[in-house]
Motif scaffolding. Structure first.
Motif, PDB file in Angstrom:
ATOM      1  N   PHE A   9      22.464   9.854  -7.064  1.00 50.54           N
ATOM      2  CA  PHE A   9      21.097   9.448  -6.732  1.00 50.54           C
ATOM      3  C   PHE A   9      20.600   9.957  -5.385  1.00 50.54           C
ATOM      4  O   PHE A   9      19.447   9.718  -5.022  1.00 50.54           O
ATOM      5  N   ASP A  10      21.412  10.691  -4.631  1.00 42.90           N
ATOM      6  CA  ASP A  10      21.006  10.999  -3.258  1.00 42.90           C
ATOM      7  C   ASP A  10      19.948  12.089  -3.139  1.00 42.90           C
ATOM      8  O   ASP A  10      19.469  12.373  -2.044  1.00 42.90           O
ATOM      9  N   ASP A  11      19.524  12.690  -4.260  1.00 44.05           N
ATOM     10  CA  ASP A  11      18.425  13.656  -4.219  1.00 44.05           C
ATOM     11  C   ASP A  11      17.142  13.091  -4.810  1.00 44.05           C
ATOM     12  O   ASP A  11      16.196  13.838  -5.081  1.00 44.05           O
ATOM     13  N   ARG A  12      17.102  11.783  -5.023  1.00 41.58           N
ATOM     14  CA  ARG A  12      15.932  11.168  -5.646  1.00 41.58           C
ATOM     15  C   ARG A  12      15.136  10.365  -4.614  1.00 41.58           C
ATOM     16  O   ARG A  12      15.709   9.765  -3.703  1.00 41.58           O
ATOM     17  N   PRO A  13      13.801  10.320  -4.757  1.00 41.15           N
ATOM     18  CA  PRO A  13      12.950   9.585  -3.811  1.00 41.15           C
ATOM     19  C   PRO A  13      12.951   8.092  -4.124  1.00 41.15           C
ATOM     20  O   PRO A  13      12.023   7.557  -4.721  1.00 41.15           O
ATOM     21  N   ILE A  14      14.013   7.386  -3.730  1.00 42.82           N
ATOM     22  CA  ILE A  14      14.141   5.966  -4.028  1.00 42.82           C
ATOM     23  C   ILE A  14      14.246   5.179  -2.733  1.00 42.82           C
ATOM     24  O   ILE A  14      14.596   5.710  -1.677  1.00 42.82           O
ATOM     25  N   TYR A  15      13.924   3.904  -2.801  1.00 39.23           N
ATOM     26  CA  TYR A  15      13.969   3.064  -1.615  1.00 39.23           C
ATOM     27  C   TYR A  15      14.807   1.809  -1.825  1.00 39.23           C
ATOM     28  O   TYR A  15      14.946   0.998  -0.924  1.00 39.23           O
ATOM     29  N   SER A  52       7.226  -2.687 -11.397  1.00 39.28           N
ATOM     30  CA  SER A  52       5.964  -2.255 -10.817  1.00 39.28           C
ATOM     31  C   SER A  52       6.197  -0.964 -10.063  1.00 39.28           C
ATOM     32  O   SER A  52       7.259  -0.752  -9.476  1.00 39.28           O
ATOM     33  N   GLY A  53       5.205  -0.075 -10.088  1.00 40.81           N
ATOM     34  CA  GLY A  53       5.307   1.175  -9.347  1.00 40.81           C
ATOM     35  C   GLY A  53       4.862   1.045  -7.907  1.00 40.81           C
ATOM     36  O   GLY A  53       4.823   2.034  -7.163  1.00 40.81           O
ATOM     37  N   LYS A  54       4.546  -0.165  -7.479  1.00 40.90           N
ATOM     38  CA  LYS A  54       4.046  -0.397  -6.129  1.00 40.90           C
ATOM     39  C   LYS A  54       5.123  -0.099  -5.090  1.00 40.90           C
ATOM     40  O   LYS A  54       6.271  -0.508  -5.252  1.00 40.90           O
ATOM     41  N   PRO A  55       4.803   0.621  -4.018  1.00 44.29           N
ATOM     42  CA  PRO A  55       5.794   0.905  -2.977  1.00 44.29           C
ATOM     43  C   PRO A  55       6.411  -0.385  -2.435  1.00 44.29           C
ATOM     44  O   PRO A  55       5.708  -1.334  -2.110  1.00 44.29           O
ATOM     45  N   ASP A  74       8.674   6.340   4.463  1.00 46.81           N
ATOM     46  CA  ASP A  74       7.256   5.967   4.410  1.00 46.81           C
ATOM     47  C   ASP A  74       6.724   6.379   3.040  1.00 46.81           C
ATOM     48  O   ASP A  74       6.752   7.552   2.679  1.00 46.81           O
ATOM     49  N   ILE A  75       6.263   5.379   2.272  1.00 48.66           N
ATOM     50  CA  ILE A  75       5.694   5.644   0.942  1.00 48.66           C
ATOM     51  C   ILE A  75       4.265   5.125   0.936  1.00 48.66           C
ATOM     52  O   ILE A  75       4.034   3.926   1.059  1.00 48.66           O
ATOM     53  N   ASP A  76       3.340   6.032   0.812  1.00 48.49           N
ATOM     54  CA  ASP A  76       1.925   5.682   0.722  1.00 48.49           C
ATOM     55  C   ASP A  76       1.567   5.676  -0.759  1.00 48.49           C
ATOM     56  O   ASP A  76       1.648   6.701  -1.427  1.00 48.49           O
ATOM     57  N   GLY A  77       1.172   4.511  -1.287  1.00 46.39           N
ATOM     58  CA  GLY A  77       1.011   4.339  -2.722  1.00 46.39           C
ATOM     59  C   GLY A  77      -0.199   5.030  -3.305  1.00 46.39           C
ATOM     60  O   GLY A  77      -1.081   5.524  -2.598  1.00 46.39           O
ATOM     61  N   ILE A  78      -0.255   5.023  -4.639  1.00 51.85           N
ATOM     62  CA  ILE A  78      -1.353   5.664  -5.347  1.00 51.85           C
ATOM     63  C   ILE A  78      -2.585   4.763  -5.422  1.00 51.85           C
ATOM     64  O   ILE A  78      -3.646   5.186  -5.877  1.00 51.85           O
ATOM     65  N   ILE A  79      -2.438   3.503  -5.013  1.00 48.32           N
ATOM     66  CA  ILE A  79      -3.569   2.583  -4.966  1.00 48.32           C
ATOM     67  C   ILE A  79      -3.627   1.989  -3.569  1.00 48.32           C
ATOM     68  O   ILE A  79      -2.682   1.318  -3.125  1.00 48.32           O
ATOM     69  N   LYS A  80      -4.713   2.254  -2.863  1.00 49.27           N
ATOM     70  CA  LYS A  80      -4.859   1.700  -1.530  1.00 49.27           C
ATOM     71  C   LYS A  80      -4.919   0.184  -1.609  1.00 49.27           C
ATOM     72  O   LYS A  80      -5.400  -0.375  -2.599  1.00 49.27           O
ATOM     73  N   SER A 128      -1.712  -0.062  -0.637  1.00 54.15           N
ATOM     74  CA  SER A 128      -0.264  -0.248  -0.779  1.00 54.15           C
ATOM     75  C   SER A 128       0.514   0.806   0.008  1.00 54.15           C
ATOM     76  O   SER A 128       0.258   2.006  -0.098  1.00 54.15           O
ATOM     77  N   ARG A 129       1.476   0.299   0.773  1.00 56.03           N
ATOM     78  CA  ARG A 129       2.285   1.183   1.590  1.00 56.03           C
ATOM     79  C   ARG A 129       3.598   0.480   1.953  1.00 56.03           C
ATOM     80  O   ARG A 129       3.625  -0.725   2.161  1.00 56.03           O
ATOM     81  N   PHE A 130       4.670   1.255   2.006  1.00 51.92           N
ATOM     82  CA  PHE A 130       5.979   0.724   2.366  1.00 51.92           C
ATOM     83  C   PHE A 130       6.557   1.614   3.453  1.00 51.92           C
ATOM     84  O   PHE A 130       6.671   2.823   3.296  1.00 51.92           O
TER      85      PHE A 130
END
Length: 945
Positions: free
Chosen positions: A64-70, A89-92, A258-264, A266-268
């Motif tokens: 999993f170390d090449d995947r964008p996961i949190y 949920s796809g929310k960050p 830093d994950i900026d979500g697809i719906i404002k 939302s950010r992590f």
């Protein structure tokens, strides 16, 4: 089964045939003995893999170390049989559901216990996956019983990276990427929408068309999905340094994500720091320590809510396109009394600069951009540490004392100002601030004795654990703020409220394990834990949880020792008991009182009834398994069959008109399952290697007993529709409950239904007893399939995940297909009934017959998802001082094969991780305006110095 998924599984089967054929026609140079000597972590220590007696899976970091996961849960997805991971949920920053061998409770948590470098925790939200070396999943009670009431839902042992003897190593990892929605929902354009409003009026509904045709909205055509959805952006940076010699080994890491979500909005954002230290103080004394510090900033976007309750996702589809984002975008006609005060000529609220456009039908139902302006931010700081000693008292006797500390400080701030939105103006500004602090102290002492004599290998472990958890929260809320207030300040609110809560929970445990292996072939293991918990009343505080297991390494018998085909064959079996106390509050056996302040004087009222006869849930688990290795373990196959029965199921009830809470043991639940995993080294030569891994899990559950006075338990309330889920003896968990439909009457356009006697009736003839079970959210099986290819310095990794046989209740369609008010609808309603004799499955507009929970909204939730693909290249010594540079690109959620009509079948609106009201029971498989999953593309690099 979904035909498209069946074909895809057929392709997988062909690939496996090819893989196995290749494996049998190639020679392998991997040492059989090296494989056997592999050490696998179990509770409070490790054991040789050949001596494992329990159902255990291991996931290495390279999966999993090449995947964008949190989240650790995302790293487990698709990697191990029996481990079902749902990203609800796809929310960050949203929580991820991890279930090991399904649901074994109605109201208690079924999340596994995580043991991170010896630290036991149920919260892994801040842990940086870049620091993880490997994860071991303990699945059956013969291994998890040693954790007592914490082990009923499985255990995930996480080992992080540590220093090693040799040359110091400096590593830098980073990636950047962007995200988009995987799928959209088409809604009506303005002409189609106005036609619908005309039909609603024609069928006895309100006159919404005249408002839509008001000249003030002329020329406005807002695409709300473009206003709401955006391109998300991901960035991640990690640097670590490791060194070691004979006396000291250390690992230090610093990370930022830093994950900026697809719906404002939302950010992590997460910043993590970690230090692992191992030191030899004296020849007989070693020290090991772990220190972690995390800071997370989470900005929330409301989802899993109806349009009326502020759900941004549903509002993006429901809001009519003739409405503007801002009020002053309409035609500002001074003669319009809705905009200008006819006496003073002043512009009214809702149309002033910077104010979001009001909904002319109902002001409290605002547009999605207005909902997005509500502030909801959470700042969390966490300190997680462990300090342990290893003292060799005698040659074969070791004492390991340790202490761990976990502190989480969190601050959530919500605020809606009194100017921009209709809701904010109605409250003159409203907000809250909640401070929570969690502290956990854990003290452990273990003695470990080992004895190796000739053909005998024996170890004995004994220990004691003392645990204390402190929780406190302070809530400050208020409304009616001064006009120029745009941030929450409790002192400025005219109407104030506050609440302070404190809890202390203590546990004491005694545990032990004996492990014996004879001649390297026959292994037996016994474990136990005696648990005491302060949450329960006297007489119920203590519980005893034993476990026993055994294995027979058949491949070491004389008749197989020289086999050139079978390199490993092992039979194993086990039995054990574990407990679950997660649904039991710290003070469940007390009547609790809440103070309400009147003119500064507290008035106390009962808020919880005494649950003094409550006992914790107990799960009895039986497992039998077989491990097979062929051709010097180039082909490895495992199969496990299990049965789990949980007694004394706990669930809360709200009694009386005041809805006072009480907890009760109410029945029993049974889980049965079958797990298979296959790992093959298909090709291995100097230039090219190909490895394949496949796992599949079959699970079914059933409520075997409910107390007679209960009969059934309802759950999952859908606003305006009633409860959707029902628990009943003899039925699986989480079953959807409602009416069965029989199509649309071609004569009048009403939905027809099937009553309890099997007769087709009109909706006016329906009775509550005509309801029945209309869907099952439990999958028949889930699977994961991965392939890893390497050609010289190139590599390609692929991961496919899937679920088959599960139903989804698409409650999103309530808001998108009801056609009973002014909300915009999906294009599915273009097929609505309009004329006598028309054959369709969509009822007429404004039909009361459609306002029921029914199988009309139950859909097949089966899916096959290409979860991740990574293509990379390793540059060896590209620059002076750089030993290796890896550059890669990754795509995540590239495509999904499914018949589900919603945005994504991987949903659970009522997940406890989503904070959904009513999500305190085993409710899953419901889509209700959930933040959608995202398709992500990243480019990354790793540098080793």
């Amino acid at each position: 089964m979904n035909v498209r998924i069946s074909r895809s599984l057929g392709v997988i089967a062909v690939l496996y045939f090819t893989a196995n054929f290749s494996a049998q026609t190639k020679k392998d140079t991997v040492s059989k003995e090296n494989k056997i000597e592999e050490i696998v972590m179990i509770g409070y220590g490790g054991v040789k893999k050949q001596n494992l007696t329990s159902a255990v899976s291991t996931v290495k970091s390279d999966a999993f170390d090449d995947r964008p996961i949190y989240n650790v849960g995302q790293a487990l997805q698709g990697q191990a049989a029996g481990v079902n991971v749902t990203q609800a949920s796809g929310k960050p920053g949203a929580g991820v559901e991890v279930k090991i061998r399904g649901n074994n409770s109605i109201s208690s948590s079924v999340s596994p216990l995580y043991v991170v470098d010896g630290i036991q925790t149920n919260d892994i939200s801040g842990i940086n996956t870049d620091d993880i070396l490997d994860m071991t999943i303990l699945k059956d009670a013969s291994s998890t019983a040693i954790y007592g009431i914490n082990g009923s839902s499985g255990v995930v042992i996480i080992t992080t990276k540590r220093g090693k003897i040799g040359k110091p190593q400096l590593n830098f990892n980073a990636y950047w990427g962007f995200s988009k929605t995987m799928k959209n929902i088409d809604v009506l354009n303005q002409d189609q929408y106005r036609s619908l409003l005309g039909d609603i009026k024609l069928n006895g509904g309100g006159d919404y068309l005249s408002t839509a045709n008001n000249p003030r909205y002329a020329g406005i055509n807002t695409d709300w999905t473009k206003e709401v959805f955006q391109t998300g952006f991901d960035q991640n940076y990690n640097v670590n340094y490791a060194f070691g010699n004979e006396n000291v080994k250390a690992y230090a890491a610093l990370g930022y994500q830093d994950i900026d979500g697809i719906i404002k909005p939302s950010r992590f954002q997460r910043t993590s720091a970690k230090v692992n230290l191992d030191a030899v103080i004296l020849p007989w004394l070693k020290l090991n320590s772990t220190v972690n510090y995390f800071i997370t900033n989470l900005t929330n976007t409301n989802d899993n809510l109806s349009t009326a309750r502020g759900g941004v996702v549903l509002s993006a589809f429901n809001t009519p396109t003739f409405l503007p984002v801002y009020g002053n975008q309409v035609i500002m006609n001074p003669s319009d009394p809705e905009i200008y005060d006819p006496v003073t000529g002043a512009i009214k609220d809702g149309y002033k600069p910077g104010q979001y456009g009001p909904n002319p039908y109902q002001s409290s139902w605002e547009n999605p951009v207005a909902y997005q302006s509500r502030k909801d931010k959470t700042l969390t700081q966490r300190f997680l540490s462990n300090l342990g000693l290893e003292v060799r008292l005698l040659k074969d006797l070791t004492w390991k004392p340790s202490v761990s500390f976990d502190m989480i400080d969190s601050r959530n701030t919500k605020f809606t100002d009194g100017y921009q939105t209709s809701y904010g103006r109605s409250k003159f500004g409203i907000g809250s601030q909640e401070f929570t602090q969690f502290q956990e102290y854990n003290f452990e002492n273990t003695l470990n004795y080992t004895l190796k004599r000739s053909i005998h290998d024996f170890s004995l472990l004994g220990g004691i654990q003392i645990n204390e958890r402190n929780f406190q929260s302070k809530y400050y809320g208020g409304d009616n703020f001064p006009n120029d207030t745009f941030n929450f300040s409790y002192d400025l609110a005219k109407n104030q409220s506050y609440d302070i809560r404190k809890e202390i929970l203590r546990q004491v445990s005694f545990f032990g394990r004996a492990l014996y292996t004879l001649n390297g072939k026959y292994t037996v293991m016994g474990v136990f834990r005696q648990n005491g918990n302060s949450a329960l009343a006297s007489g119920n505080k203590w519980g005893f949880f034993p476990g026993a297991s055994a294995s027979w390494l058949i491949s070491k018998e004389n008749f197989l020792a020289d086999s050139k085909v079978i390199s490993e064959l092992k039979l194993r079996g086990g039995w054990g008991k574990t407990g679950n106390a997660s649904a039991i509050p710290a003070y469940s056996h007390f009547n609790l009182y809440n103070p309400f302040w009147t003119n500064g004087v507290p008035v106390y009222t009962v808020s919880q009834y005494d649950s003094g006869d409550l006992a914790w849930e107990t799960t009895t688990d039986s497992n039998i398994g077989l491990d097979l290795g062929l051709l010097t373990n180039r082909i490895r196959f495992s199969i496990d069959a299990y049965q789990r029965k949980t007694d004394n199921l706990i669930t809360p009830f709200d009694l009386g008109p005041q809805k006072l809470r009480i907890y009760r043991n109410i029945g029993s639940l049974e889980n049965k399952g079958l797990e298979l995993s296959l790992n093959t080294m298909n090709i291995k030569n100097e230039n090219f290697t190909w490895n394949t891994s496949f796992n599949i899990s079959f699970t079914n559950n059933k409520i075997t007993h409910l107390n007679k006075e209960l009969r059934t338990i309802p759950a999952a309330n859908i606003e305006g529709m009633g409860t959707l889920v029902r628990f009943e003896e003899g039925q699986p968990l989480g079953m959807f409950y409602g009416y069965k439909t029989s199509g649309v009457n071609p004569n009048n356009g009403d939905m027809m239904y099937v009553n309890a006697n099997g007769k087709v009736v009109s909706y006016t003839e329906l009775k509550p007893e005509d309801r029945g079970y209309i869907g099952n959210p439990n999958p028949d099986f889930t699977f994961g399939f991965s392939n890893n290819f390497k050609y010289k310095n190139w590599y390609l990794d692929m991961l496919i995940t899937g679920s088959v046989g599960n139903d989804i209740f698409n409650a999103t369609r309530f808001d998108l297909e009801m056609m009973n008010d002014y909300k915009n609808q999906s294009t599915a309603v273009l097929n609505r009934w309009t004329t006598a004799g028309q054959i369709t499955d969509v009822p007429r507009a404004n039909s009361a017959s459609a306002q029921f929970i029914s199988d009309r909204f139950v859909e097949d939730g089966s899916y096959l998802k290409l979860k991740a693909v990574t293509l990379g290249y390793n540059f060896m010594s590209p620059f002076k001082g750089v030993s290796k540079l890896n550059v890669y690109v990754t795509g995540q959620n590239l495509f999904t094969i499914t018949n589900y009509s919603g945005m994504d079948p991987e949903v659970n609106a009522f997940s406890p991780n989503n904070g959904t009201t009513g999500a305190e029971r085993a409710v899953f498989g419901i889509d209700y305006g959930t933040y959608p999953q995202v398709r992500t593309f990243i480019i990354g690099l790793k540098a080793n110095f």
